[in-house]
Scaffold this motif. Sequence first.
Motif, PDB file in Angstrom:
ATOM      1  N   ALA A  80       0.834  -1.208   0.000  1.00 30.18           N
ATOM      2  CA  ALA A  80       0.000   0.000   0.000  1.00 30.18           C
ATOM      3  C   ALA A  80       0.867   1.256   0.000  1.00 30.18           C
ATOM      4  O   ALA A  80       0.531   2.264  -0.648  1.00 30.18           O
ATOM      5  CB  ALA A  80      -0.930  -0.005   1.207  1.00 30.18           C
ATOM      6  N   GLU A  88      -5.905   2.711   2.211  1.00 32.90           N
ATOM      7  CA  GLU A  88      -5.687   1.272   2.407  1.00 32.90           C
ATOM      8  C   GLU A  88      -4.795   1.019   3.615  1.00 32.90           C
ATOM      9  O   GLU A  88      -5.020   0.073   4.374  1.00 32.90           O
ATOM     10  CB  GLU A  88      -5.069   0.641   1.161  1.00 32.90           C
ATOM     11  N   HIS A 238      -9.845  -6.742   3.797  1.00 31.32           N
ATOM     12  CA  HIS A 238      -8.580  -6.741   4.520  1.00 31.32           C
ATOM     13  C   HIS A 238      -8.595  -7.691   5.716  1.00 31.32           C
ATOM     14  O   HIS A 238      -7.558  -8.260   6.064  1.00 31.32           O
ATOM     15  CB  HIS A 238      -8.245  -5.321   4.993  1.00 31.32           C
TER      16      HIS A 238
END
Length: 468
Positions: A80, A88, A238
């Motif tokens: 990220a 993110e 995630h």
Amino acid sequence: MQPVNNSLKNTHLKDTISLSIPLVMTQIGHIITGMVDNIFLGKLGKTEQAAGILSNNLFVILLVFSIGMSYVLTPAVTDAHVNQNEKEKASLFKNSLFINMVVAVLLFIILFFSSPLLAYMQQPEDVVVLAIPFFDVLIFSIIPVALFFVCKQYTEGLSNTKAAMYISVIGNILNIILNYLLIYGYCGLPELGYMGSCWATFIARVFMGIGFLIFVFKHNSVNSFAKYYQEAKINAQHFWPLFKDGLASALQFTFEVAAFAIAGLLAGVFGKEQIDAHGIALSMAAFTYMFASGIGSATTIRVGNYYAKHDLTNLKLAIKTSYKLVIVTMGFMALVFICFNTVLPIVFSNDAEIILIASKLLLFAALFQLFDGTQVVAIGALRGLEDYKYPTYIAFIGYWIIALPLCYVFGFMMNYKVYGVWLALSIGLGFVAIALSIRIRNLIRLKSISSQNTKKKKKTNQIPLIIH
């Protein structure tokens, strides 16, 4: 072309060393907590020292499971960060923090009801009596340790390795001071005796966990995600990869550390002197392991960066450089153990029998230094490649299918006692180191083939259409 190649290799070496040094210092700081406790307890007596070692042997099994859950955050944050995706990063941090806090609380509950198990492990009775209250205090530190490691893995994903080092050093200085004050009752504090050691550890770890969390949200070098933290959600995108890969990573750590913890319990069957000698030798081996672990963590960061950029050439060089660096480092540590095996245990104990046993065990520690170093760098590289499943299988086979049964064969059936236990652990480590290195080679070969096929497809798609 050769000078350019050498220049590139030198750059990789410099980058690996500069990234590793703060990581090594952090890892050393983490292990010094246990070593300091061990030294202080050893000054009080061998029963107190054995009680602390026995408590840690049981506690550390679930502690490393918690730590292993956090390790998958680093390569995810690295990806990220390379893509400059702050939202993110915020989501990854929040999801990882949630997962690790829930896991830590669940593990605490398990540990809370586990102290009676100490009485059924065939350990000396006077050691168990002291170990149970020590253990009951020690388990509270699992939550702040989990918090510390989430923050540590996040900042390492940003290639910031100094923050964890500074906080770890301060925390360990605090632990040393509190050990001295609480054990002996100085500066108006209560004289707690051997129990002062576990309270010192708990307080220091609370400082490290909360202090690091404040740093992550307040310091400009790492808090770019903070403005998006409130809007970030616990989400399936995630949560599940972090949980699934974290579980594999946690099991891998647990298989290794649990095997060494069980080996410690086996050593306890032979008497408290064997427990103390095992604990002393293992704490020194764990100390040198932290140098390799720091290099392994640097490998994760560097491999993760090149993997995110699809740069296989530099990825391979990063791994080779880490291997060479860890072999030199752990080779030196092995020589230290061989040359000073009769001197080093004196720091931890005044008992002649304990010192004699520990000095012989350090020769076994010297034997597996290279194996220990190469396996932790291999794990770091595979973590950077986001490969968690196969290392877990390898760890299970190496430690539970090979090492632990051999501990019983060498230690009890062949009557080598604690020396047989350490020989078995050395064999298990050797298998793991070789198997993980083979896994890296095969995985990189597959990724190279995949990359070449992608390039061929792109070239094919670029062929101009000719109309006749």
